[in-house]
Design a protein around this motif. Structure first.
Motif, short mmCIF file in Angstrom:
data_model
loop_
_atom_site.label_atom_id
_atom_site.label_comp_id
_atom_site.label_asym_id
_atom_site.label_seq_id
_atom_site.Cartn_x
_atom_site.Cartn_y
_atom_site.Cartn_z
N GLN A 38 37.94 -42.77 -6.91
CA GLN A 38 38.30 -41.95 -8.08
C GLN A 38 37.01 -41.27 -8.54
O GLN A 38 36.09 -41.92 -9.00
CB GLN A 38 38.87 -42.82 -9.20
N ARG A 39 36.96 -39.96 -8.35
CA ARG A 39 35.79 -39.20 -8.74
C ARG A 39 35.87 -38.84 -10.22
O ARG A 39 36.96 -38.76 -10.78
CB ARG A 39 35.68 -37.94 -7.89
N PRO A 40 34.72 -38.59 -10.84
CA PRO A 40 34.74 -38.23 -12.26
C PRO A 40 35.42 -36.88 -12.48
O PRO A 40 35.35 -36.00 -11.63
CB PRO A 40 33.26 -38.17 -12.64
N ALA A 41 36.06 -36.76 -13.62
CA ALA A 41 36.67 -35.48 -13.99
C ALA A 41 35.56 -34.48 -14.26
O ALA A 41 34.46 -34.85 -14.68
CB ALA A 41 37.55 -35.65 -15.22
N GLU A 42 35.84 -33.23 -14.02
CA GLU A 42 34.83 -32.19 -14.27
C GLU A 42 34.41 -32.22 -15.73
O GLU A 42 35.24 -32.28 -16.64
CB GLU A 42 35.39 -30.81 -13.91
N GLY A 43 33.11 -32.23 -15.93
CA GLY A 43 32.56 -32.25 -17.28
C GLY A 43 32.43 -33.65 -17.87
O GLY A 43 31.83 -33.82 -18.93
N ALA A 44 32.98 -34.66 -17.19
CA ALA A 44 32.90 -36.04 -17.67
C ALA A 44 31.63 -36.70 -17.16
O ALA A 44 30.94 -36.17 -16.29
CB ALA A 44 34.12 -36.84 -17.21
N ALA A 45 31.32 -37.86 -17.70
CA ALA A 45 30.18 -38.64 -17.21
C ALA A 45 30.38 -38.92 -15.73
O ALA A 45 31.52 -39.13 -15.28
CB ALA A 45 30.07 -39.95 -17.99
N PRO A 46 29.29 -38.93 -14.94
CA PRO A 46 29.41 -39.14 -13.49
C PRO A 46 29.67 -40.61 -13.14
O PRO A 46 28.81 -41.33 -12.67
CB PRO A 46 28.07 -38.65 -12.95
N VAL A 47 30.90 -41.05 -13.40
CA VAL A 47 31.31 -42.43 -13.12
C VAL A 47 32.35 -42.40 -12.00
O VAL A 47 33.35 -41.69 -12.10
CB VAL A 47 31.88 -43.11 -14.38
N TYR A 48 32.08 -43.16 -10.95
CA TYR A 48 32.96 -43.27 -9.80
C TYR A 48 33.58 -44.66 -9.79
O TYR A 48 32.89 -45.64 -10.03
CB TYR A 48 32.18 -43.09 -8.50
N THR A 49 34.85 -44.73 -9.46
CA THR A 49 35.52 -46.01 -9.26
C THR A 49 36.06 -46.03 -7.84
O THR A 49 36.77 -45.12 -7.44
CB THR A 49 36.66 -46.22 -10.28
N SER A 50 35.68 -47.07 -7.11
CA SER A 50 36.11 -47.21 -5.71
C SER A 50 36.89 -48.51 -5.57
O SER A 50 36.51 -49.53 -6.13
CB SER A 50 34.90 -47.26 -4.78
N VAL A 51 37.96 -48.44 -4.81
CA VAL A 51 38.78 -49.61 -4.53
C VAL A 51 38.76 -49.84 -3.02
O VAL A 51 39.16 -48.97 -2.24
CB VAL A 51 40.24 -49.42 -5.01
N PHE A 52 38.25 -51.01 -2.62
CA PHE A 52 38.23 -51.41 -1.22
C PHE A 52 39.34 -52.43 -1.03
O PHE A 52 39.40 -53.42 -1.77
CB PHE A 52 36.88 -52.05 -0.85
N ARG A 53 40.22 -52.19 -0.05
CA ARG A 53 41.36 -53.08 0.16
C ARG A 53 41.25 -53.79 1.49
O ARG A 53 40.95 -53.18 2.51
CB ARG A 53 42.65 -52.28 0.10
N PHE A 54 41.52 -55.10 1.45
CA PHE A 54 41.55 -55.94 2.65
C PHE A 54 42.88 -56.68 2.66
O PHE A 54 43.52 -56.85 1.63
CB PHE A 54 40.37 -56.91 2.66
N ASP A 55 43.28 -57.12 3.84
CA ASP A 55 44.59 -57.74 3.99
C ASP A 55 44.68 -59.15 3.42
O ASP A 55 45.78 -59.65 3.18
CB ASP A 55 45.04 -57.74 5.45
N ASN A 56 43.54 -59.80 3.19
CA ASN A 56 43.58 -61.12 2.57
C ASN A 56 42.22 -61.44 1.94
O ASN A 56 41.23 -60.73 2.18
CB ASN A 56 44.02 -62.21 3.56
N VAL A 57 42.19 -62.45 1.15
CA VAL A 57 40.98 -62.81 0.40
C VAL A 57 39.85 -63.21 1.34
O VAL A 57 38.68 -62.87 1.09
CB VAL A 57 41.28 -63.94 -0.62
N GLU A 58 40.15 -63.90 2.41
CA GLU A 58 39.10 -64.32 3.34
C GLU A 58 38.36 -63.13 3.93
O GLU A 58 37.12 -63.13 4.03
CB GLU A 58 39.67 -65.20 4.46
N ASN A 59 39.10 -62.10 4.32
CA ASN A 59 38.46 -60.91 4.88
C ASN A 59 37.68 -60.13 3.82
O ASN A 59 36.63 -59.56 4.11
CB ASN A 59 39.48 -60.03 5.59
N LEU A 60 38.19 -60.11 2.60
CA LEU A 60 37.44 -59.50 1.50
C LEU A 60 36.13 -60.25 1.27
O LEU A 60 35.07 -59.63 1.15
CB LEU A 60 38.28 -59.51 0.22
N ARG A 61 36.19 -61.56 1.24
CA ARG A 61 34.97 -62.38 1.03
C ARG A 61 33.97 -62.15 2.17
O ARG A 61 32.76 -62.10 1.93
CB ARG A 61 35.32 -63.86 0.93
N ALA A 62 34.47 -61.99 3.39
CA ALA A 62 33.59 -61.71 4.52
C ALA A 62 32.88 -60.37 4.33
O ALA A 62 31.68 -60.24 4.61
CB ALA A 62 34.37 -61.72 5.83
#
Length: 74
Positions: A38-62
């Motif tokens: 999620q990129r910042p809206a034009e004119g807004a503070a330069p704040v990015y939000t990224s979501v990384f998805r994994f199929d299970n918690v173990e792979n996320l932890r890895a």
């Protein structure tokens, strides 16, 4: 995993290139489902939000403990 980063003004393109490389490299990890940025809206503070998805918690932890992520954050 949800990550929010405030990027220094004027450094957005550098951050986006770094993030693109991280997502590309993460895509080779076991259980990687995808990432959304999620990129910042034009004119807004330069704040990015990224979501990384994994199929299970173990792979996320890895991913969280991986050399790949450690190098990217360094």
């Amino acid at each position: 995993m949800v990550v929010t980063r405030r990027v220094r003004a004027g450094h957005e393109s550098t951050y986006e290139a770094w993030l693109e490389r991280l997502i590309h490299e993460a895509s080779s990890m076991r259980g990687f489902v995808g990432a959304k940025v999620q990129r910042p809206a034009e004119g807004a503070a330069p704040v990015y939000t990224s979501v990384f998805r994994f199929d299970n918690v173990e792979n996320l932890r890895a991913f969280e403990a991986s050399d790949l992520r450690r190098r990217a954050l360094a």
